[in-house]
Design an enzyme around this catalytic site. Sequence first.
Site, PDB file in Angstrom:
ATOM      1  N   ASN A  46       0.834  -1.213   0.000  1.00  0.00           N
ATOM      2  CA  ASN A  46       0.000   0.000   0.000  1.00  0.00           C
ATOM      3  C   ASN A  46       0.866   1.260   0.000  1.00  0.00           C
ATOM      4  O   ASN A  46       0.355   2.362   0.183  1.00  0.00           O
ATOM      5  CB  ASN A  46      -0.893   0.031   1.240  1.00  0.00           C
ATOM      6  N   HIS A 132     -13.815  -2.414   6.695  1.00  0.00           N
ATOM      7  CA  HIS A 132     -12.577  -3.011   7.201  1.00  0.00           C
ATOM      8  C   HIS A 132     -12.786  -3.611   8.600  1.00  0.00           C
ATOM      9  O   HIS A 132     -13.593  -3.123   9.385  1.00  0.00           O
ATOM     10  CB  HIS A 132     -11.521  -1.904   7.269  1.00  0.00           C
ATOM     11  N   GLU A 175     -15.857   3.700   4.041  1.00  0.00           N
ATOM     12  CA  GLU A 175     -14.508   3.990   3.546  1.00  0.00           C
ATOM     13  C   GLU A 175     -14.666   4.798   2.270  1.00  0.00           C
ATOM     14  O   GLU A 175     -15.602   4.549   1.502  1.00  0.00           O
ATOM     15  CB  GLU A 175     -13.769   2.676   3.242  1.00  0.00           C
ATOM     16  N   SER A 179     -10.801  -1.021   0.291  1.00  0.00           N
ATOM     17  CA  SER A 179      -9.453  -1.568   0.182  1.00  0.00           C
ATOM     18  C   SER A 179      -9.375  -2.843  -0.644  1.00  0.00           C
ATOM     19  O   SER A 179      -8.328  -3.157  -1.178  1.00  0.00           O
ATOM     20  CB  SER A 179      -8.898  -1.824   1.577  1.00  0.00           C
ATOM     21  N   ASP A 204     -13.432   6.632   6.464  1.00  0.00           N
ATOM     22  CA  ASP A 204     -12.088   6.066   6.553  1.00  0.00           C
ATOM     23  C   ASP A 204     -11.394   6.286   5.213  1.00  0.00           C
ATOM     24  O   ASP A 204     -11.821   5.750   4.193  1.00  0.00           O
ATOM     25  CB  ASP A 204     -12.230   4.571   6.897  1.00  0.00           C
ATOM     26  N   HIS A 207      -6.992   4.357   2.197  1.00  0.00           N
ATOM     27  CA  HIS A 207      -6.379   4.121   0.875  1.00  0.00           C
ATOM     28  C   HIS A 207      -6.447   5.325  -0.046  1.00  0.00           C
ATOM     29  O   HIS A 207      -5.929   5.285  -1.158  1.00  0.00           O
ATOM     30  CB  HIS A 207      -7.017   2.903   0.209  1.00  0.00           C
ATOM     31  N   LYS A 238       0.055   3.873   4.722  1.00  0.00           N
ATOM     32  CA  LYS A 238      -0.175   3.468   3.328  1.00  0.00           C
ATOM     33  C   LYS A 238       0.530   4.451   2.389  1.00  0.00           C
ATOM     34  O   LYS A 238       1.744   4.454   2.355  1.00  0.00           O
ATOM     35  CB  LYS A 238      -1.656   3.281   3.114  1.00  0.00           C
TER      36      LYS A 238
HETATM   37  C1  LIG Z   1      -5.312  -0.617   6.424  1.00  0.00           C
HETATM   38  C2  LIG Z   1      -6.632  -0.137   6.878  1.00  0.00           C
HETATM   39  C3  LIG Z   1      -6.853   0.184   8.215  1.00  0.00           C
HETATM   40  C4  LIG Z   1      -5.839  -0.119   9.282  1.00  0.00           C
HETATM   41  O1  LIG Z   1      -4.753   0.726   9.242  1.00  0.00           O
HETATM   42  P1  LIG Z   1      -3.369   0.233   9.866  1.00  0.00           P
HETATM   43  O2  LIG Z   1      -2.626   1.488  10.083  1.00  0.00           O
HETATM   44  O3  LIG Z   1      -2.759  -0.673   8.863  1.00  0.00           O
HETATM   45  O4  LIG Z   1      -3.674  -0.467  11.140  1.00  0.00           O
HETATM   46  C5  LIG Z   1      -8.068   0.729   8.548  1.00  0.00           C
HETATM   47  N1  LIG Z   1      -9.038   0.931   7.627  1.00  0.00           N
HETATM   48  C6  LIG Z   1      -8.853   0.587   6.347  1.00  0.00           C
HETATM   49  C7  LIG Z   1      -9.945   0.811   5.376  1.00  0.00           C
HETATM   50  C8  LIG Z   1      -7.655   0.029   5.930  1.00  0.00           C
HETATM   51  O5  LIG Z   1      -7.482  -0.343   4.668  1.00  0.00           O
END
Ligand SMILES: *Cc1c(COP(=O)(O)O)cnc(C)c1O
Length: 388
Positions: A46, A132, A175, A179, A204, A207, A238
């Site tokens: 990522n 997620h 989101e 993802s 969220d 990404h 990411k």
């Molecule tokens: C990767 C991800 C997370 C978690 O983040 P980390 O910093 O890797 O713990 C949370 N929400 C989504 C949508 C993700 O893709």
Amino acid sequence: MDCLKWLQGQQEAGLLRQLRPLQRQAASGAVRLADSGQAIIDFSSNDYLGLSCHPQVITAGQQALAQQGCGAGAARLMSGDFVVHHELEQALATYKEQEAALLFGSGYQCNSTVIPALMGRHDVIFADRLSHASIVDGCRVAGCAVHRFRHNDLGHLAQLLQQHRGPGAALIVVESLYSMDGDFAPLAELVALKEQYDCLLMVDEAHATGLFGPQGSGLVAAARCSGQVDIVMGTLGKALGGFGAFIAAEQVVIDYLINRARGFIYSTALPPALMAASLAAIKVCQEDEDLRRQLWDKVAFFIRELARYQVKVSSASQIIPLFIGASDVAVALADSLRKQGVLVTAVRPPTVPQGSARLRLSVTCQQGYEDLGRAAELIAQGLERFGR
Ligand SMILES: *Cc1c(COP(=O)(O)O)cnc(C)c1O
């Protein structure tokens, strides 16, 4: 729990997860399998812009490490609160067009602690079905009613809101870029529903941060919804190439979370050097439009190359799902590609719905055009071998 028996069951179902260490060279961004030394083309990362190995990010981190040491030594509310945490929070708030921001140890920790801090037993949460795991777990800990709407299905969400909105507080959580499917949430329509039903809206941007919108600030800003989204979540791990996560919101929400979010209160502050590196990463993101242009050129090129071999995929983002169906086939295909130097992740239930196992391909700036062409050919050959 009989661990061995459980593991054997997972193995038989093609669901066993295993670690496979890699070695990376920051100077070139090249990645190798640690055991065989074989060079690989990484479609699982990522680190979309390659910022984890960007010279400005590394230098900023090195300088701060030398000046301030490694660990923060305590939680923020004890003595782990450094000036650089506040500098980064200020930069993140500005970047996300919000009043304030608060750092968390990771995205998982952030979602799983912020949702229960905001929502109590008499409240209600509406979450996209593809949310997620960290969102799902946060909802579970909140202990309130949780209604999952079909992925990006606003009609279904409206129906659930109508039936279950109730008198308590209500939260819609989505989101901005999913993802595993690489598709976008309809943010403007979600804002309209949130206003109609008087809910909080949490987005969220794990990404999307660094890649979309003005200076890569995200899809919320791109949709001009910053003023209407109550809680913007993003990660540093990411596209920003570091580690950690944050919430950007109104100051009053941030002050509340400082007092209520247990995953913030009872956890050691992020290392200062990492904060300095993330500040540099945001600066690169804001200033280097060319980096994003390179990424989108590579995404378009890779999709064209796949199409040359009759592999049809569609994606409007850097995440390209290649639907396979059966978990064991997805795993076997990913294994065979890895042996040929193409690292892709087979994403299986429960991460995705039953029968929708897929290869998740993410394009990054670290991949060269030759790599992308070669990978497209190997993926096409692999699909043919497995009769897909
Ligand atoms: C990767 C991800 C997370 C978690 O983040 P980390 O910093 O890797 O713990 C949370 N929400 C989504 C949508 C993700 O893709």
